[in-house]
Design an enzyme around this catalytic site. Structure first.
Site: not given
Ligand code: CAA
Length: 261
Positions: A63, A108, A111, A131
């Site tokens: 992200a 992300g 993911e 993260e």
């Protein structure tokens, strides 16, 4: 679309996250465009999707850290929901999705790959959930899907340590199904997608639904889900044709494409 490329080749659609300057990091606009791309897929024509990243270096490097850096608690939660909604759409998309992981798949990006049905990767791929090193938890499904894919112990180790793993380790722990030289990755994804697209589309879709929905419930309920989706295939033209073709003793005959009916 500024950050997504979508191309259809026969019955296979390829979605490319195209923000190479930021290693294809997912900001809100990329997520919105990915959502709109999925909405626009012609499900009468396309039978399998491939998802990849632009360039030779990165699938998706996570992200967007710049965008996240100033979020409030409420905005952080909303950003997590935005990603989760799109990734869930992908996971429950009616047709199979193959992630062709061509480099970094971090945060992300890992993911996103895990929201696809099947993951294959290039030899230079790197997976991880970094993260906690940034002061946050995985936020687009990582705590849930990694544990389901590789088991709670390995998922906890990867997430708590924030340690990245290379392609060979991803293969060993079952995070990916196969590793290829980078230059072969897309051709291999196309080959697999083409093989899926040749099979009876209603049956393939029902298999995806049965596996996904069955995994969410206990075995007694899961087999009922399977029974319904199995029954649903009967009386389709493709079931009648597929079985008639098998039973036909004239082995000279060439199998016709399935009709998706
Ligand atoms: N967000 C925003 N920008 C990113 C980014 C990200 N996740 N990852 C890379 N970029 C940008 C860099 O800032 C850099 O931009 P500039 O050229 O403008 O400086 C550009 O992409 C190239 O990156 P690097 O110069 O860092 O390339 P590198 O080869 O030295 O390193 C890397 C590559 C190891 C992948 C490194 O970029 C990196 O560690 N990226 C961040 C990875 C990460 O922590 N991802 C998780 C994000 S959190 C998350 O995803 C939360 C969630 O679950 C929803």
């Amino acid at each position: 679309m500024e950050f997504i490329l979508y191309e259809v080749n026969g019955a296979v659609g390829t979605i490319t996250i195209n923000r190479e300057k930021a290693l294809n990091a997912l900001n809100s606009q990329v997520l919105d465009e990915l959502n709109a791309t999925l909405e626009a897929v012609d499900l009468d024509a396309v039978r399998c999707l491939i998802l990849t990243g632009a360039g030779a270096k990165s699938f998706v490097a996570g992200a967007d850290i710049g965008e996240m850096s100033t979020l409030t608690k409420a905005e952080g939660e909303a950003f997590g929901k935005k990603g989760n909604d799109v990734f869930r759409k992908l996971e429950t998309f009616p047709i199979p999705v193959i992630a062709a992981v061509n480099g970094f798949a971090l945060g992300g990006g890992c993911e996103l790959a895990m929201s696809c049905d099947i993951r294959i990767c290039a030899e230079n791929a790197v997976f991880g959930q970094p993260e906690v090193g940034l002061g946050i938890t995985p936020g687009f499904g990582g705590t849930q899907r990694l544990a389901r894919l590789v088991g709670a112990g390995m998922a906890k180790q990867m997430i708590y340590t924030a340690r990245n793993i290379k392609a060979d380790e991803a293969l060993r722990i079952g995070l990916v199904n196969a590793v290829y030289p980078a230059e072969e990755l897309l051709a291999q994804a196309q080959k697999m997608a083409g093989g899926i697209a040749k099979n009876a589309p209603i049956a393939v879709r029902n298999c995806k639904k049965a596996i996904n929905e069955g995994l969410d419930v206990d075995m007694d309920k899961a087999i009922v889900i399977e029974e319904k989706l199995f029954g649903d295939c009967f009386e389709t033209e493709d079931q009648k044709y597929g079985m008639a073709f098998f039973l036909d003793k004239n082995k000279e005959k060439v199998k016709e494409p399935f009709q998706n009916k």
